[in-house]
Write a protein that holds these residues in place. Structure first.
Motif, PDB file in Angstrom:
ATOM      1  N   ALA A 146     -41.799  31.543 -29.195  1.00  0.00           N
ATOM      2  CA  ALA A 146     -41.640  30.875 -27.906  1.00  0.00           C
ATOM      3  C   ALA A 146     -40.158  30.646 -27.652  1.00  0.00           C
ATOM      4  CB  ALA A 146     -42.415  29.556 -27.888  1.00  0.00           C
ATOM      5  N   GLY A 147     -39.864  30.112 -26.471  1.00  0.00           N
ATOM      6  CA  GLY A 147     -38.474  29.842 -26.122  1.00  0.00           C
ATOM      7  C   GLY A 147     -37.738  31.083 -25.664  1.00  0.00           C
ATOM      8  N   GLY A 176     -47.301  25.584 -39.368  1.00  0.00           N
ATOM      9  CA  GLY A 176     -48.415  24.643 -39.411  1.00  0.00           C
ATOM     10  C   GLY A 176     -48.414  23.624 -38.294  1.00  0.00           C
ATOM     11  N   SER A 177     -48.791  22.396 -38.640  1.00  0.00           N
ATOM     12  CA  SER A 177     -49.017  21.356 -37.638  1.00  0.00           C
ATOM     13  C   SER A 177     -47.743  20.911 -36.926  1.00  0.00           C
ATOM     14  CB  SER A 177     -49.683  20.139 -38.285  1.00  0.00           C
ATOM     15  OG  SER A 177     -48.866  19.590 -39.304  1.00  0.00           O
ATOM     16  N   LEU A 178     -46.565  21.250 -37.441  1.00  0.00           N
ATOM     17  CA  LEU A 178     -45.317  20.881 -36.775  1.00  0.00           C
ATOM     18  C   LEU A 178     -44.975  21.812 -35.613  1.00  0.00           C
ATOM     19  CD1 LEU A 178     -42.977  19.851 -39.732  1.00  0.00           C
ATOM     20  CD2 LEU A 178     -44.233  18.381 -38.158  1.00  0.00           C
ATOM     21  N   THR A 179     -45.757  22.860 -35.430  1.00  0.00           N
ATOM     22  CA  THR A 179     -45.467  23.809 -34.352  1.00  0.00           C
ATOM     23  C   THR A 179     -45.538  23.134 -32.994  1.00  0.00           C
ATOM     24  OG1 THR A 179     -46.382  25.587 -35.721  1.00  0.00           O
ATOM     25  CG2 THR A 179     -46.068  26.054 -33.384  1.00  0.00           C
ATOM     26  N   GLY A 180     -46.483  22.207 -32.809  1.00  0.00           N
ATOM     27  CA  GLY A 180     -46.604  21.520 -31.528  1.00  0.00           C
ATOM     28  C   GLY A 180     -45.362  20.710 -31.202  1.00  0.00           C
ATOM     29  N   ALA A 181     -44.869  19.944 -32.169  1.00  0.00           N
ATOM     30  CA  ALA A 181     -43.638  19.177 -31.954  1.00  0.00           C
ATOM     31  C   ALA A 181     -42.462  20.111 -31.688  1.00  0.00           C
ATOM     32  CB  ALA A 181     -43.359  18.292 -33.159  1.00  0.00           C
ATOM     33  N   ALA A 182     -42.426  21.242 -32.390  1.00  0.00           N
ATOM     34  CA  ALA A 182     -41.340  22.210 -32.188  1.00  0.00           C
ATOM     35  C   ALA A 182     -41.383  22.798 -30.783  1.00  0.00           C
ATOM     36  CB  ALA A 182     -41.437  23.310 -33.240  1.00  0.00           C
ATOM     37  N   ARG A 183     -42.577  23.102 -30.290  1.00  0.00           N
ATOM     38  CA  ARG A 183     -42.706  23.611 -28.919  1.00  0.00           C
ATOM     39  C   ARG A 183     -42.157  22.596 -27.912  1.00  0.00           C
ATOM     40  NH1 ARG A 183     -46.130  27.859 -27.544  1.00  0.00           N
ATOM     41  NH2 ARG A 183     -47.517  28.678 -29.164  1.00  0.00           N
ATOM     42  N   THR A 187     -38.911  23.082 -25.376  1.00  0.00           N
ATOM     43  CA  THR A 187     -39.018  22.877 -23.931  1.00  0.00           C
ATOM     44  C   THR A 187     -37.994  21.863 -23.447  1.00  0.00           C
ATOM     45  OG1 THR A 187     -41.383  23.398 -23.958  1.00  0.00           O
ATOM     46  CG2 THR A 187     -40.549  22.155 -22.069  1.00  0.00           C
ATOM     47  N   ARG A 188     -37.849  20.756 -24.176  1.00  0.00           N
ATOM     48  CA  ARG A 188     -36.882  19.724 -23.787  1.00  0.00           C
ATOM     49  C   ARG A 188     -35.452  20.272 -23.846  1.00  0.00           C
ATOM     50  NH1 ARG A 188     -39.015  14.245 -26.923  1.00  0.00           N
ATOM     51  NH2 ARG A 188     -41.234  14.499 -26.434  1.00  0.00           N
ATOM     52  N   CYS A 189     -35.167  21.052 -24.873  1.00  0.00           N
ATOM     53  CA  CYS A 189     -33.828  21.640 -24.978  1.00  0.00           C
ATOM     54  C   CYS A 189     -33.542  22.565 -23.802  1.00  0.00           C
ATOM     55  CB  CYS A 189     -33.688  22.389 -26.302  1.00  0.00           C
ATOM     56  SG  CYS A 189     -33.493  21.326 -27.755  1.00  0.00           S
ATOM     57  N   ALA A 190     -34.526  23.373 -23.425  1.00  0.00           N
ATOM     58  CA  ALA A 190     -34.342  24.284 -22.296  1.00  0.00           C
ATOM     59  C   ALA A 190     -34.065  23.508 -21.019  1.00  0.00           C
ATOM     60  CB  ALA A 190     -35.580  25.163 -22.130  1.00  0.00           C
ATOM     61  N   GLU A 191     -34.789  22.394 -20.827  1.00  0.00           N
ATOM     62  CA  GLU A 191     -34.584  21.562 -19.642  1.00  0.00           C
ATOM     63  C   GLU A 191     -33.185  20.952 -19.623  1.00  0.00           C
ATOM     64  OE1 GLU A 191     -37.773  18.823 -19.967  1.00  0.00           O
ATOM     65  OE2 GLU A 191     -39.290  20.230 -19.247  1.00  0.00           O
ATOM     66  N   ALA A 192     -32.623  20.745 -20.819  1.00  0.00           N
ATOM     67  CA  ALA A 192     -31.278  20.175 -20.921  1.00  0.00           C
ATOM     68  C   ALA A 192     -30.194  21.248 -20.939  1.00  0.00           C
ATOM     69  CB  ALA A 192     -31.182  19.323 -22.173  1.00  0.00           C
ATOM     70  N   GLY A 193     -30.584  22.515 -20.774  1.00  0.00           N
ATOM     71  CA  GLY A 193     -29.607  23.593 -20.739  1.00  0.00           C
ATOM     72  C   GLY A 193     -29.228  24.158 -22.085  1.00  0.00           C
TER      73      GLY A 193
END
Length: 575
Positions: free
Chosen positions: A466-467, A479-486, A490-496
């Motif tokens: 993604a990204g 594993g289960s940290l993939t959701g937090a990573a996504r 997304t937040r990083c992309a919104e911040a440029g």
């Protein structure tokens, strides 16, 4: 903008009905058209005692927790200090509590949330048979704008068997709670649109693993109950007989994996399920599966370790034993689902890989995923069905069970096939299966077992990506940290700040060429994992060329790594 959501924590002592309220709230949200995720936090006693239901609800799919809880509803303060660190709050959070349960503990007060008193017990007492958890449900659904009709439907389904009086009493408590909902400023879910009937499921990660294994062709399960994997067995015990399969509860983990290997040797796709202590006991028999080229699936739901560790809390610390725990050179498969929804696909795919490659496959889930429930889209039907290369009549003439082949996969004769007699055990062997100590036989069989894994085409299923695929900053997790990573990407992309995300679903064999291609052009890499020793980082460093600058965000359980922490680490690394 990233998807708006509301995060809610319900806490209380045993008997407060925390988990019941949480499950009903999640189901009601699903009926109202929302997505959601509910995990749970328990004390060390596993059953009874203090607990917390931790929910995140949204009008868009959610795969992991948010940074803070918008609302904490405390039915009482019983032993809340045991998991207060798992309930991050800040000045924007609202804490609703019953003043009759004593003062607000300092661990709750210290972050500076808004404190609101609601006499939950007093309100419930005003209703014959009323319960505080139903009052709390009415309070929450009103505060976040959830459709009341959806909650009414859930109450009727859950309590209808107790009679109309039980339903009416509970609904009176819900209405009383709604009248007490005078707090403002919380995120709301008014914009949710009802989903089409049957289009969404509410399922746990453990149940999803069971379903995926069943879809993949598993028809025999042998296992010993262990937290947090037991629900896989409970689900399988009910559903295997529906498709002609069977489950055996064994006396221990050693018997479990050996019975599963026996079922597989007889030609039936088989699996077992366990957690870290059980996996440790199974390693010798898993090596037998490697040497005898007998497929078997071991679903390992990771928890805090070592030894008995923390049975009720999540951790990703079994990666090393899953990859390296077998003695000798023992190539095998290790997979990891990236979300509760992905548990269905990954479990099915893992069965397919084990059968196609005639080897053991370890599926790494964890407590945060296995015992959580999520509202997801109905899982798609996929074509992966476990089928091994069975010997044909021509193969049975002068049959060699471990015949050297170009792809490393030899036709297998199932018990009872005329001409298919062979020796199958853990000793090194000649192509015929006859035990051998000759160096040439050992070398060619080692090469063969490695070759079949290295030359297999795993397709595009090896990882979730993604990204921005061209970003210089990369993030790898599993594993289960993939959701937090996504969420973080997304937040990083919104911040440029562009970031590329790679979450391998296939951890072993390491996909060297694919990983290096996915990282091509990246100059900085952050590796995120839930363990103390940065096990994923060391696994990757031992196989691939990493970017020039590599950093780790790793922490042992039980405190999960949240999106904001990942954003902060990425921002620091990019500077």
């Amino acid at each position: 903008m990233s998807n708006p959501s509301v995060s809610i924590a319900l806490t209380g002592s045993g008997g407060a009905g925390v988990m019941t309220a949480g499950q009903m709230l999640l189901t009601a949200a699903a009926r109202a058209g929302c997505y959601g995720l509910m995990s749970r936090s328990l004390g060390p006693q596993i059953r009874g005692g203090e607990s917390a239901a931790l929910l995140r609800l949204s009008t868009a799919p959610v795969d992991g927790p948010d940074d803070i809880f918008d609302l904490l509803l405390a039915f009482d303060w019983g032993n809340i200090d045991r998991f207060a660190a798992e309930l991050p709050l800040n000045e924007n959070s609202v804490v609703i509590y019953d003043p009759g349960q004593g003062p607000v503990p300092e661990v709750v007060r210290e972050p500076g949330p808004r404190l609101v008193q609601v006499p939950l017990k007093e309100i419930a007492k005003g209703i014959p048979g009323g319960r505080e958890n139903m009052v709390g449900l009415g309070l929450i659904t009103t505060l976040i704008g959830l459709d009341a009709a959806s909650l009414r439907q859930v109450i009727e389904e859950r309590l209808g068997r107790k009679g109309a009086e039980a339903v009416d009493t509970s609904w009176q408590a819900v209405e009383a709670g709604a009248e007490a909902a005078t707090v403002d400023g919380l995120p709301r879910l008014d914009q949710a649109s009802p989903a089409a009937p049957g289009s969404r499921w509410q399922i746990s990660g453990n149940d999803a693993v069971g379903l995926g294994a069943l879809r993949g062709g598993v028809r025999f399960v042998a296992a010993y109950p262990i937290t947090p994997a037991t629900e896989i067995l409970e689900w399988m015990a009910v559903n295997l007989p529906k498709v002609g399969g069977a489950l055996v509860q064994c006396e221990d983990e050693l018997a479990s994996v050996c019975m599963a290997l026996g079922g597989s040797y007889a030609g039936v796709p088989s699996m077992t399920a366990t957690a870290g202590p059980g996996l440790a006991l199974m390693t010798e028999a898993i090596g037998l599966g490697v040497a005898s080229e007998t497929p078997v699936v071991i679903a390992n739901v990771m928890r805090g370790g070592p030894s008995t560790g923390i049975p009720t809390k999540s951790e990703q610390s079994d990666l090393n034993i899953a990859c390296y725990g077998l003695h000798g050179d023992a190539p095998h498969i290790v997979t990891a689902p990236t979300s509760i929804a992905d548990c269905v696909f990954t479990a099915q795919w893992t069965v397919y890989l084990a059968e196609a490659l005639q080897c053991p496959a370890i599926l790494l889930s964890d407590q945060a995923m296995g015992q959580a429930q999520a509202v997801i889209e109905k899982p798609a039907e996929v074509a992966f069905i476990g089928r091994r290369k069975v010997a044909r009549p021509a193969d049975l003439e002068n049959y060699q069970r471990y015949r050297i082949t170009a792809d490393g996969i030899s036709p297998v004769a199932l018990p009872g096939m005329p001409g298919g007699q062979h020796t199958a055990d853990g000793l090194e062997h000649a192509p015929s299966g006859t035990p051998s100590t000759q160096a040439a036989h050992h070398q060619e069989q080692l090469d063969k077992r490695r070759r079949k894994l290295d030359r297999f085409d795993y397709g595009d299923h090896w990882a979730i990506r993604a990204g921005d695929p061209e970003a210089e900053l990369a993030l790898i997790t599993f594993g289960s940290l993939t959701g937090a990573a996504r969420d973080a990407v997304t937040r990083c992309a919104e911040a440029g700040l562009p970031v590329r995300l790679i979450a391998p679903r296939l951890l072993l064999p390491v996909q060297v060429e694919r990983l290096e291609a996915a990282l091509a052009g990246a100059t900085k890499l952050l590796i995120v994992e839930q363990n103390h020793e940065a096990q994923l980082r060391h696994l990757l460093a031992g196989h691939i060329r990493l970017p020039a600058v590599v950093d780790s965000l790793n922490r042992a359980g039980p405190l999960t790594i949240r999106p904001g922490e990942i954003v902060s680490a990425l921002t620091t690394l990019a500077a």
